[in-house]
Design a protein around this motif. Structure first.
Motif, PDB file in Angstrom:
ATOM      1  N   ILE A 272      28.018  13.972  32.514  1.00  0.00           N
ATOM      2  CA  ILE A 272      28.144  15.217  32.988  1.00  0.00           C
ATOM      3  C   ILE A 272      29.471  15.366  33.187  1.00  0.00           C
ATOM      4  O   ILE A 272      30.139  14.980  34.131  1.00  0.00           O
ATOM      5  CB  ILE A 272      27.410  15.682  34.106  1.00  0.00           C
ATOM      6  CG1 ILE A 272      25.886  15.311  33.900  1.00  0.00           C
ATOM      7  CG2 ILE A 272      27.742  16.886  34.736  1.00  0.00           C
ATOM      8  CD1 ILE A 272      25.019  15.528  35.415  1.00  0.00           C
ATOM      9  N   THR A 273      30.111  16.096  32.216  1.00  0.00           N
ATOM     10  CA  THR A 273      31.505  16.497  32.390  1.00  0.00           C
ATOM     11  C   THR A 273      32.021  18.023  31.929  1.00  0.00           C
ATOM     12  O   THR A 273      31.076  18.395  31.135  1.00  0.00           O
ATOM     13  CB  THR A 273      32.493  15.621  31.352  1.00  0.00           C
ATOM     14  OG1 THR A 273      32.093  15.728  29.730  1.00  0.00           O
ATOM     15  CG2 THR A 273      32.327  14.073  31.732  1.00  0.00           C
ATOM     16  N   ALA A 274      32.964  18.406  32.090  1.00  0.00           N
ATOM     17  CA  ALA A 274      33.007  19.739  31.902  1.00  0.00           C
ATOM     18  C   ALA A 274      33.208  19.960  30.248  1.00  0.00           C
ATOM     19  O   ALA A 274      32.841  20.899  29.805  1.00  0.00           O
ATOM     20  CB  ALA A 274      34.515  20.290  32.252  1.00  0.00           C
ATOM     21  N   ASP A 275      33.922  18.794  29.777  1.00  0.00           N
ATOM     22  CA  ASP A 275      33.996  18.926  28.270  1.00  0.00           C
ATOM     23  C   ASP A 275      32.565  18.813  27.566  1.00  0.00           C
ATOM     24  O   ASP A 275      32.299  19.274  26.689  1.00  0.00           O
ATOM     25  CB  ASP A 275      34.972  17.703  27.714  1.00  0.00           C
ATOM     26  CG  ASP A 275      36.250  18.003  28.052  1.00  0.00           C
ATOM     27  OD1 ASP A 275      36.632  19.268  28.338  1.00  0.00           O
ATOM     28  OD2 ASP A 275      37.101  17.147  28.015  1.00  0.00           O
ATOM     29  N   ALA A 276      31.645  18.145  28.172  1.00  0.00           N
ATOM     30  CA  ALA A 276      30.342  17.919  27.385  1.00  0.00           C
ATOM     31  C   ALA A 276      29.518  19.128  27.607  1.00  0.00           C
ATOM     32  O   ALA A 276      28.810  19.593  26.752  1.00  0.00           O
ATOM     33  CB  ALA A 276      29.735  16.815  28.284  1.00  0.00           C
ATOM     34  N   ILE A 277      29.831  19.898  28.691  1.00  0.00           N
ATOM     35  CA  ILE A 277      29.004  21.110  29.168  1.00  0.00           C
ATOM     36  C   ILE A 277      29.598  22.047  27.853  1.00  0.00           C
ATOM     37  O   ILE A 277      28.856  22.928  27.341  1.00  0.00           O
ATOM     38  CB  ILE A 277      29.146  21.598  30.431  1.00  0.00           C
ATOM     39  CG1 ILE A 277      28.322  20.704  31.695  1.00  0.00           C
ATOM     40  CG2 ILE A 277      28.492  22.862  30.358  1.00  0.00           C
ATOM     41  CD1 ILE A 277      28.835  20.714  32.861  1.00  0.00           C
ATOM     42  N   THR A 278      30.742  22.243  27.988  1.00  0.00           N
ATOM     43  CA  THR A 278      31.418  23.220  26.939  1.00  0.00           C
ATOM     44  C   THR A 278      31.203  22.863  25.689  1.00  0.00           C
ATOM     45  O   THR A 278      30.710  23.778  24.744  1.00  0.00           O
ATOM     46  CB  THR A 278      32.813  23.273  26.998  1.00  0.00           C
ATOM     47  OG1 THR A 278      33.355  23.452  28.294  1.00  0.00           O
ATOM     48  CG2 THR A 278      33.698  24.083  26.201  1.00  0.00           C
ATOM     49  N   SER A 279      30.838  21.579  25.223  1.00  0.00           N
ATOM     50  CA  SER A 279      30.539  21.339  23.756  1.00  0.00           C
ATOM     51  C   SER A 279      29.076  21.565  23.596  1.00  0.00           C
ATOM     52  O   SER A 279      28.941  22.115  22.455  1.00  0.00           O
ATOM     53  CB  SER A 279      30.923  19.921  23.563  1.00  0.00           C
ATOM     54  OG  SER A 279      30.344  19.357  22.320  1.00  0.00           O
ATOM     55  N   ALA A 280      28.299  21.592  24.283  1.00  0.00           N
ATOM     56  CA  ALA A 280      26.747  21.789  24.358  1.00  0.00           C
ATOM     57  C   ALA A 280      26.568  23.123  24.359  1.00  0.00           C
ATOM     58  O   ALA A 280      25.940  23.582  23.242  1.00  0.00           O
ATOM     59  CB  ALA A 280      25.929  21.177  25.627  1.00  0.00           C
TER      60      ALA A 280
END
Length: 114
Positions: A102-110
């Motif tokens: 759970i990272t800010a980048d992973a959320i953005t990408s999703a």
């Protein structure tokens, strides 16, 4: 900036499922006693601080609201973990992650792939 809302009832959870028909929804399951969960929650907040209001963001404190956490597991058929995040669209989980994934980048990408 996206607003973070606390979920405290199964009725509110049902409203979240309904809202997901109109726009993406993020559900974050957080353990208030776990340092790994605290780190993931910081990532979630970092994402929310830069996100626009085109996503609804929710927080479930799993110790305090275990019944909601159990309901999410039952409705999604995804094993409970904490911390855990779900991206929901049209009443379906289209992405989920747990722990250090759970990272800010992973959320953005999703969200970009949604």
């Amino acid at each position: 900036m996206a607003e973070l809302n606390d979920l405290q009832s199964n009725e509110q959870l049902e409203q979240v499922w309904e809202r997901s028909a109109g726009q993406p929804v993020l559900l974050f399951k957080h353990s208030t006693t776990c340092p790994i969960s605290a780190g993931a929650f910081e990532e979630y907040q970092t994402f929310l601080n830069s996100a626009d209001d085109k996503v609804d963001a929710y927080l479930i404190k799993v110790i305090e609201n275990r019944d909601i956490s159990n309901q999410i597991e039952a409705e999604t058929n995804i094993k409970h973990e904490s911390p855990q995040i779900f991206l929901i669209q049209n009443r379906e989980v289209i992405w989920n992650a747990s722990h250090t994934n759970i990272t800010a980048d992973a959320i953005t990408s999703a969200l970009q792939q949604a």
